[in-house]
Design a protein around this motif. Structure first.
Motif, short mmCIF file in Angstrom:
data_model
loop_
_atom_site.label_atom_id
_atom_site.label_comp_id
_atom_site.label_asym_id
_atom_site.label_seq_id
_atom_site.Cartn_x
_atom_site.Cartn_y
_atom_site.Cartn_z
N GLU A 69 1.01 -1.15 0.32
CA GLU A 69 -0.08 0.01 -0.03
C GLU A 69 0.76 1.25 -0.03
O GLU A 69 0.64 2.15 0.96
N PRO A 70 1.72 1.21 -0.94
CA PRO A 70 2.52 2.60 -1.18
C PRO A 70 1.90 4.03 -1.17
O PRO A 70 0.77 3.90 -1.96
N GLU A 71 2.16 5.05 -0.71
CA GLU A 71 1.55 6.28 -0.78
C GLU A 71 2.07 7.24 -1.68
O GLU A 71 1.43 8.22 -2.16
N GLY A 131 -1.46 4.80 -3.57
CA GLY A 131 -1.66 6.22 -3.12
C GLY A 131 -1.38 7.16 -4.28
O GLY A 131 -1.47 8.34 -4.31
N PHE A 132 -1.30 6.71 -5.55
CA PHE A 132 -0.83 7.37 -6.79
C PHE A 132 -1.39 6.69 -7.95
O PHE A 132 -1.79 5.38 -7.87
N ASP A 133 -1.14 7.09 -9.06
CA ASP A 133 -1.59 6.50 -10.34
C ASP A 133 -0.24 6.24 -11.10
O ASP A 133 0.78 6.98 -10.83
N LEU A 134 -0.04 4.88 -11.61
CA LEU A 134 1.06 4.33 -12.09
C LEU A 134 1.56 5.48 -13.11
O LEU A 134 3.00 5.11 -13.57
N GLU A 135 0.78 6.23 -13.71
CA GLU A 135 1.20 7.22 -14.76
C GLU A 135 1.85 8.57 -14.15
O GLU A 135 1.91 9.37 -14.93
N ASP A 136 1.49 8.57 -12.70
CA ASP A 136 2.05 9.59 -12.12
C ASP A 136 3.37 10.28 -12.62
O ASP A 136 4.45 9.67 -12.78
N ARG A 153 3.60 1.07 4.22
CA ARG A 153 3.37 2.10 3.53
C ARG A 153 4.24 3.30 4.43
O ARG A 153 4.62 2.89 5.59
N GLU A 154 4.36 4.46 4.07
CA GLU A 154 5.26 5.48 4.33
C GLU A 154 4.71 5.92 5.78
O GLU A 154 5.40 6.17 6.61
N SER A 155 3.46 6.13 5.57
CA SER A 155 2.93 6.73 7.06
C SER A 155 2.88 6.02 8.03
O SER A 155 3.02 6.49 9.41
N ASN A 193 12.97 6.04 5.51
CA ASN A 193 12.27 6.15 4.11
C ASN A 193 12.16 4.95 3.38
O ASN A 193 12.97 4.20 3.54
N VAL A 194 10.97 4.40 2.97
CA VAL A 194 10.83 3.03 2.57
C VAL A 194 11.64 2.70 1.50
O VAL A 194 12.04 1.62 1.26
N SER A 195 11.85 3.71 0.56
CA SER A 195 12.92 3.31 -0.44
C SER A 195 14.18 3.24 -0.21
O SER A 195 14.97 2.43 -0.70
N ASN A 196 14.63 4.13 1.01
CA ASN A 196 16.04 3.76 1.58
C ASN A 196 16.16 2.33 2.17
O ASN A 196 17.15 1.59 1.92
N VAL A 197 15.05 1.97 2.71
CA VAL A 197 15.30 0.64 3.53
C VAL A 197 15.12 -0.49 2.25
O VAL A 197 16.05 -1.47 2.43
N ALA A 198 14.45 -0.23 1.14
CA ALA A 198 14.47 -1.33 0.15
C ALA A 198 15.85 -1.21 -0.52
O ALA A 198 16.12 -2.36 -0.68
N ALA A 199 16.46 -0.12 -0.56
CA ALA A 199 17.56 -0.01 -1.16
C ALA A 199 18.76 -0.92 -0.43
O ALA A 199 19.74 -1.80 -0.75
N ILE A 200 18.69 -0.41 0.93
CA ILE A 200 19.56 -1.21 2.05
C ILE A 200 19.58 -2.77 2.04
O ILE A 200 20.31 -3.37 1.90
#
Length: 154
Positions: free
Chosen positions: A8-10, A36-41, A101-103, A132-139
Motif C-alpha cells: 500500500e505505497p502512498e 496512493g497514486f496513479d502508475l502514470e504519475d 506504507r510510508e505513513s 524512508n521506505v525506498s531507502n530501506v528497500a535499497a539497503i
C-alpha cells in the motif's frame, strides 16, 4: 531473483526510487494495492527516470495475491519494531522483502500473516521513528544481493 514489495505505497517518488533499485539490481518490485497514486504519475516516472523499461514490476490487488504469486518464497517483514536485524538473515534466491506504507509501515495483521518467515529491522539511532521506505528497500536489497554474490552484476 530477489523480490521486494511495498504494501500500500502512498508516495509516488518512493515507488519510483524502488523501480530504480529493482532495475539496477535485477530484483522484482511488487506494489500491493491500494496505491496512493496513479502508475502514470509524473513524480513516479521522474523518480524512476528511464529505468521503467528495465525494471521488473508487478502490481497485486492485495497481500494474498502477492503471496499466491510467490508460493515458495520466504517472506521477511521489515519493521522498526523487530528484534532481529536485516543483516542476521541468510538470504536465498527467491526471498521476498516486504515493506510497508510510508505513513504507518506494515499493519500488525500483515506481519502476523502465517507466510511471514521473520520480522526484521534496519538499525537506527535511538529516538529515530522510521526510515524512508525506498531507502530501506535499497539497503535490504543490496545486502541480500551481496549475500547472493551480486549475481548478474557487471
Amino acid at each position: 531473483m530477489l523480490h521486494v514489495a511495498i504494501h500500500e505505497p502512498e508516495i509516488p517518488g518512493n515507488s519510483g526510487n524502488a523501480i530504480r533499485i529493482a532495475a539496477t539490481t535485477g530484483a522484482m518490485l511488487h506494489l500491493v494495492r491500494p496505491l496512493g497514486f496513479d502508475l502514470e504519475d509524473a513524480k513516479l516516472r521522474r523518480a524512476g527516470l528511464d529505468y521503467h523499461d528495465l525494471a521488473h514490476l508487478r502490481v497485486h490487488d492485495d497481500l494474498d495475491a502477492l503471496l499466491d504469486a510467490l508460493p515458495g518464497s520466504r517472506v521477511f517483514a521489515f519493521t522498526a519494531r523487530a528484534a532481529a536485524r536485516y543483516t542476521e538473515v541468510a538470504y536465498r534466491d527467491g526471498d521476498l522483502l516486504l515493506l510497508g506504507r510510508e505513513s504507518t509501515g506494515l499493519p500488525e495483521g500483515v506481519m502476523a500473516h502465517p507466510r511471514v518467515t521473520q520480522r526484521v529491522r534496519v538499525p537506527m539511532v535511538d529516538g529515530a521513528r522510521s526510515m524512508n521506505v525506498s531507502n530501506v528497500a535499497a539497503i535490504a536489497v543490496q545486502e541480500a544481493w551481496r549475500q547472493l554474490g551480486f549475481a548478474g552484476a557487471g
